[in-house]
Design a protein around this motif. Structure first.
Motif, PDB file in Angstrom:
ATOM      1  N   GLY A 166       6.424 -21.909   9.863  1.00 17.42           N
ATOM      2  CA  GLY A 166       7.651 -21.989  10.637  1.00 17.42           C
ATOM      3  C   GLY A 166       8.885 -21.530   9.900  1.00 17.42           C
ATOM      4  N   LYS A 167       8.700 -20.924   8.736  1.00 19.53           N
ATOM      5  CA  LYS A 167       9.824 -20.441   7.945  1.00 19.53           C
ATOM      6  C   LYS A 167      10.115 -18.976   8.256  1.00 19.53           C
ATOM      7  N   VAL A 168      11.395 -18.644   8.259  1.00 21.07           N
ATOM      8  CA  VAL A 168      11.787 -17.250   8.473  1.00 21.07           C
ATOM      9  C   VAL A 168      11.411 -16.418   7.246  1.00 21.07           C
ATOM     10  N   VAL A 169      10.806 -15.261   7.507  1.00 22.98           N
ATOM     11  CA  VAL A 169      10.418 -14.346   6.432  1.00 22.98           C
ATOM     12  C   VAL A 169      11.571 -13.380   6.183  1.00 22.98           C
ATOM     13  N   THR A 170      12.089 -13.397   4.973  1.00 16.63           N
ATOM     14  CA  THR A 170      13.240 -12.544   4.666  1.00 16.63           C
ATOM     15  C   THR A 170      12.859 -11.242   3.975  1.00 16.63           C
ATOM     16  N   PHE A 171      11.603 -11.114   3.511  1.00 15.96           N
ATOM     17  CA  PHE A 171      11.163  -9.871   2.876  1.00 15.96           C
ATOM     18  C   PHE A 171      11.167  -8.765   3.930  1.00 15.96           C
ATOM     19  N   PRO A 172      11.917  -7.691   3.722  1.00 18.18           N
ATOM     20  CA  PRO A 172      12.094  -6.688   4.792  1.00 18.18           C
ATOM     21  C   PRO A 172      10.838  -5.919   5.168  1.00 18.18           C
ATOM     22  N   TYR A 173       9.824  -5.905   4.284  1.00 21.98           N
ATOM     23  CA  TYR A 173       8.622  -5.109   4.555  1.00 21.98           C
ATOM     24  C   TYR A 173       7.435  -6.005   4.896  1.00 21.98           C
ATOM     25  N   TRP A 174       7.715  -7.140   5.516  1.00 23.62           N
ATOM     26  CA  TRP A 174       6.683  -8.128   5.839  1.00 23.62           C
ATOM     27  C   TRP A 174       5.593  -7.583   6.752  1.00 23.62           C
ATOM     28  N   ASP A 175       5.910  -6.575   7.549  1.00 28.50           N
ATOM     29  CA  ASP A 175       4.943  -6.012   8.497  1.00 28.50           C
ATOM     30  C   ASP A 175       4.220  -4.784   7.940  1.00 28.50           C
ATOM     31  N   GLY A 176       4.490  -4.439   6.678  1.00 23.82           N
ATOM     32  CA  GLY A 176       3.961  -3.209   6.113  1.00 23.82           C
ATOM     33  C   GLY A 176       2.547  -3.326   5.569  1.00 23.82           C
ATOM     34  N   ALA A 177       1.911  -2.174   5.394  1.00 26.23           N
ATOM     35  CA  ALA A 177       0.549  -2.093   4.871  1.00 26.23           C
ATOM     36  C   ALA A 177       0.541  -2.146   3.357  1.00 26.23           C
ATOM     37  N   THR A 178      -0.585  -2.578   2.799  1.00 28.22           N
ATOM     38  CA  THR A 178      -0.861  -2.358   1.383  1.00 28.22           C
ATOM     39  C   THR A 178      -1.647  -1.056   1.293  1.00 28.22           C
ATOM     40  N   VAL A 179      -1.289  -0.209   0.344  1.00 28.82           N
ATOM     41  CA  VAL A 179      -1.803   1.164   0.304  1.00 28.82           C
ATOM     42  C   VAL A 179      -2.266   1.512  -1.104  1.00 28.82           C
ATOM     43  N   LEU A 180      -3.391   2.208  -1.182  1.00 31.22           N
ATOM     44  CA  LEU A 180      -3.871   2.798  -2.432  1.00 31.22           C
ATOM     45  C   LEU A 180      -3.903   4.304  -2.264  1.00 31.22           C
ATOM     46  N   GLU A 181      -3.154   5.019  -3.121  1.00 32.55           N
ATOM     47  CA  GLU A 181      -3.239   6.487  -3.139  1.00 32.55           C
ATOM     48  C   GLU A 181      -3.936   6.923  -4.415  1.00 32.55           C
ATOM     49  N   CYS A 182      -5.098   7.564  -4.262  1.00 32.01           N
ATOM     50  CA  CYS A 182      -5.824   8.119  -5.407  1.00 32.01           C
ATOM     51  C   CYS A 182      -5.549   9.614  -5.525  1.00 32.01           C
ATOM     52  N   PHE A 183      -5.654  10.137  -6.745  1.00 33.96           N
ATOM     53  CA  PHE A 183      -5.353  11.549  -7.019  1.00 33.96           C
ATOM     54  C   PHE A 183      -3.914  11.843  -6.572  1.00 33.96           C
ATOM     55  N   ALA A 184      -2.983  11.001  -7.018  1.00 28.62           N
ATOM     56  CA  ALA A 184      -1.634  11.001  -6.451  1.00 28.62           C
ATOM     57  C   ALA A 184      -0.810  12.226  -6.814  1.00 28.62           C
ATOM     58  N   HIS A 185      -1.114  12.878  -7.937  1.00 24.68           N
ATOM     59  CA  HIS A 185      -0.340  14.024  -8.392  1.00 24.68           C
ATOM     60  C   HIS A 185       1.119  13.617  -8.519  1.00 24.68           C
ATOM     61  N   THR A 186       2.010  14.115  -7.680  1.00 23.64           N
ATOM     62  CA  THR A 186       3.430  13.772  -7.782  1.00 23.64           C
ATOM     63  C   THR A 186       3.808  12.583  -6.913  1.00 23.64           C
ATOM     64  N   GLY A 187       2.809  11.920  -6.320  1.00 23.15           N
ATOM     65  CA  GLY A 187       3.069  10.716  -5.540  1.00 23.15           C
ATOM     66  C   GLY A 187       3.595  10.966  -4.144  1.00 23.15           C
ATOM     67  N   SER A 188       3.272  12.106  -3.564  1.00 18.92           N
ATOM     68  CA  SER A 188       3.859  12.462  -2.266  1.00 18.92           C
ATOM     69  C   SER A 188       3.411  11.524  -1.142  1.00 18.92           C
ATOM     70  N   PHE A 189       2.129  11.147  -1.113  1.00 21.22           N
ATOM     71  CA  PHE A 189       1.678  10.203  -0.088  1.00 21.22           C
ATOM     72  C   PHE A 189       2.275   8.816  -0.332  1.00 21.22           C
ATOM     73  N   THR A 190       2.424   8.444  -1.594  1.00 22.97           N
ATOM     74  CA  THR A 190       3.061   7.169  -1.927  1.00 22.97           C
ATOM     75  C   THR A 190       4.480   7.119  -1.373  1.00 22.97           C
ATOM     76  N   LEU A 191       5.230   8.179  -1.555  1.00 25.82           N
ATOM     77  CA  LEU A 191       6.604   8.232  -1.054  1.00 25.82           C
ATOM     78  C   LEU A 191       6.645   8.111   0.461  1.00 25.82           C
ATOM     79  N   HIS A 192       5.744   8.818   1.130  1.00 26.96           N
ATOM     80  CA  HIS A 192       5.724   8.751   2.589  1.00 26.96           C
ATOM     81  C   HIS A 192       5.317   7.362   3.070  1.00 26.96           C
ATOM     82  N   ALA A 193       4.361   6.740   2.385  1.00 24.08           N
ATOM     83  CA  ALA A 193       3.962   5.386   2.760  1.00 24.08           C
ATOM     84  C   ALA A 193       5.151   4.429   2.670  1.00 24.08           C
ATOM     85  N   CYS A 194       5.917   4.526   1.595  1.00 22.90           N
ATOM     86  CA  CYS A 194       7.099   3.670   1.452  1.00 22.90           C
ATOM     87  C   CYS A 194       8.144   3.993   2.515  1.00 22.90           C
TER      88      CYS A 194
END
Length: 469
Positions: free
Chosen positions: A262-290
């Motif tokens: 019953g507590k309000v969630v203040t973390f702004p990304y509470w509805d977001g996914a947890t993501v693993l990017e393998c072979f990230a290179h420059t992290g382009s998929f990581t950036l898009h996920a965020c």
């Protein structure tokens, strides 16, 4: 002087008539007239009928590369200016943003030439002798049409050796800073044009990176978080205690996220996914996920240099509080996580020695992204490539939370689309998973494909929902 003619074999396959731009040595009966390596020659049937014009290199198995199915006077500066204008028109129509692949070899009717635009710098690859001998004309035409700050050559590719020419790199025009900033889908990234892979960055996945947006939200309910009317979380007419002031802001809205207590969630990304990017290179998929709302992203690459670039890109976009970086071999990392899950399962079923300390491995994610480099560059290595793709996809899908998503790609041309799908399906069978194909994509619009030229259909990209059987 009349141009030399390459007379084609009578019994050859009619690939040239179907639009394929390559003519192999075995398809040529003889050459009539004088032609130096790199010169233009006319391609004619055994009956003497004109088919196309291309440049000739007797040292290469691809002996002639077609530039036109109509007679061309010369591959001079004027020729390149006109072709570059056509390239620019295509990108202006179909590509969002300034940074992109400007020239894509055969698909832009300029076989052996690649040009990428990073900010004000053009990075070129001259892959063939026919393009190499016209370097000056190419540079002059690029300057005239695109007005770059600088032009840098990254012809450090082994395919040049098959053409009988050495690898080379360096500044061809103007000023070329080593690190250049680009913008993709609203994200800011740095590109190392000197040491980065290929020309420094892979534009071909631009639209594919954007396609992961729907996967990034809608996960809060798994943690028991619900959206409720703001009034329902008020106590005695006043808001719950909130030192940060976040609750006061939230209660101005109609709905607020509330956890199972019953507590309000203040973390702004509470509805977001947890993501693993393998072979990230420059992290382009990581950036898009965020960008699209991911809660937490694990960004993994075997290269320390790549991870440092990814880290810089994450900081540049203000996502550092949601990204963890791992320098490791993706195959080893995936296997360790799967083994950790199996150990935890055995412990829960009292099938393991609980006196031993548990390791840190055994994590799962809502979305697992696999974007490896090509596993094969030749037809002879397909069997090994299939094993590699099956291995990473099998372990990757085992690490996806129930009902989550596997995002997987292959840039190996010899891994044909149907074979790639079969390999993923075989991995799913062994993993005990049922996959639902959500989306199937190829390279972006700045990488057009000539119909009938299978070599241009190299990139396969799929999004699969993963469920246990």
């Amino acid at each position: 002087m009349e141009r030399a003619k390459a007379i084609l074999q009578r019994d050859r396959k009619k690939r040239l008539e179907a639009g394929h731009p390559w003519v192999f040595a075995g398809e040529i009966n003889r050459v009539e007239g004088e032609a130096a390596p790199g010169d233009l020659v006319d391609l004619v049937t055994h009956q003497g009928r004109y088919l196309a014009t291309g440049y000739w290199n007797p040292s290469s198995q691809i002996t002639v590369r077609v530039i036109s199915h109509k007679p061309v006077e010369a591959m001079d500066e004027a020729f390149f200016r006109e072709r570059f204008r056509q390239c620019g028109q295509h990108r202006n129509r179909f590509v969002q943003g300034h940074d992109c692949r400007l020239v894509y070899g055969e698909a832009d009717f300029l076989p052996g030439l690649i040009v990428d635009r990073f900010g004000g710098v053009l990075v070129v690859q001259l892959l063939t002798l026919g393009m190499d001998v016209r370097r000056d004309a190419i540079v002059a035409a690029l300057v005239d049409v695109f007005k770059p700050q600088g032009i840098y050559e990254r012809s450090d590719v082994s395919v040049r050796e098959l053409e009988g020419i050495e690898q080379r790199t360096g500044v061809l025009y103007g000023e070329c800073p080593r690190i250049v900033e680009i913008t993709e889908n609203g994200l800011h990234m740095e590109v190392d044009i000197v040491e980065g892979q290929k020309t420094g960055y892979f534009f071909d996945q631009r639209e594919n990176r954007a396609s992961i947006a729907p996967l990034m939200l809608g996960w809060g309910s798994r943690s028991g978080i619900e959206l409720k009317p703001a009034d329902s979380v008020m106590t005695g007419g006043s808001a719950q205690s909130d030192d940060t002031g976040t609750l006061a802001t939230l209660t101005e809205e109609k709905l607020v996220p509330v956890n199972s207590n019953g507590k309000v969630v203040t973390f702004p990304y509470w509805d977001g996914a947890t993501v693993l990017e393998c072979f990230a290179h420059t992290g382009s998929f990581t950036l898009h996920a965020c960008k699209y709302g991911a809660k937490k992203v694990t960004c993994l690459d075997v290269s320390e240099h790549a991870i440092e670039t990814a880290r810089s890109n994450v900081v540049r976009n203000g996502f550092e509080d949601r990204v963890e970086f791992v320098v490791d071999d993706a195959f080893d990392y995936l296997r360790r996580q799967v083994k950790g899950i199996e150990e935890r399962t055995d412990r829960a079923a009292a099938k393991a020695d609980t006196s031993k300390k548990m390791g840190d491995a055994g994590r799962k994610w809502d979305v697992v992204i696999l974007d490896p480099p090509a596993f094969t560059k030749s037809r002879n290595a397909i069997e090994g490539a299939v094993r590699g793709y099956k291995d990473i996809n099998l372990h990757g899908m085992k690490l996806v939370n129930e009902g989550g998503y596997l995002v997987t790609a292959s840039c190996s041309y010899h891994m044909r689309p149907e074979l790639f799908l079969e390999t993923i399906q075989a991995a799913a069978i062994d993993a005990g998973k049922t996959l639902r194909l959500i989306e199937w994509r190829a390279a972006g619009k700045d990488h057009p494909q000539i119909v009938g030229v299978n070599e241009g259909h190299y990139l396969k990209f799929g999004i699969f929902e993963v469920r246990s059987r």
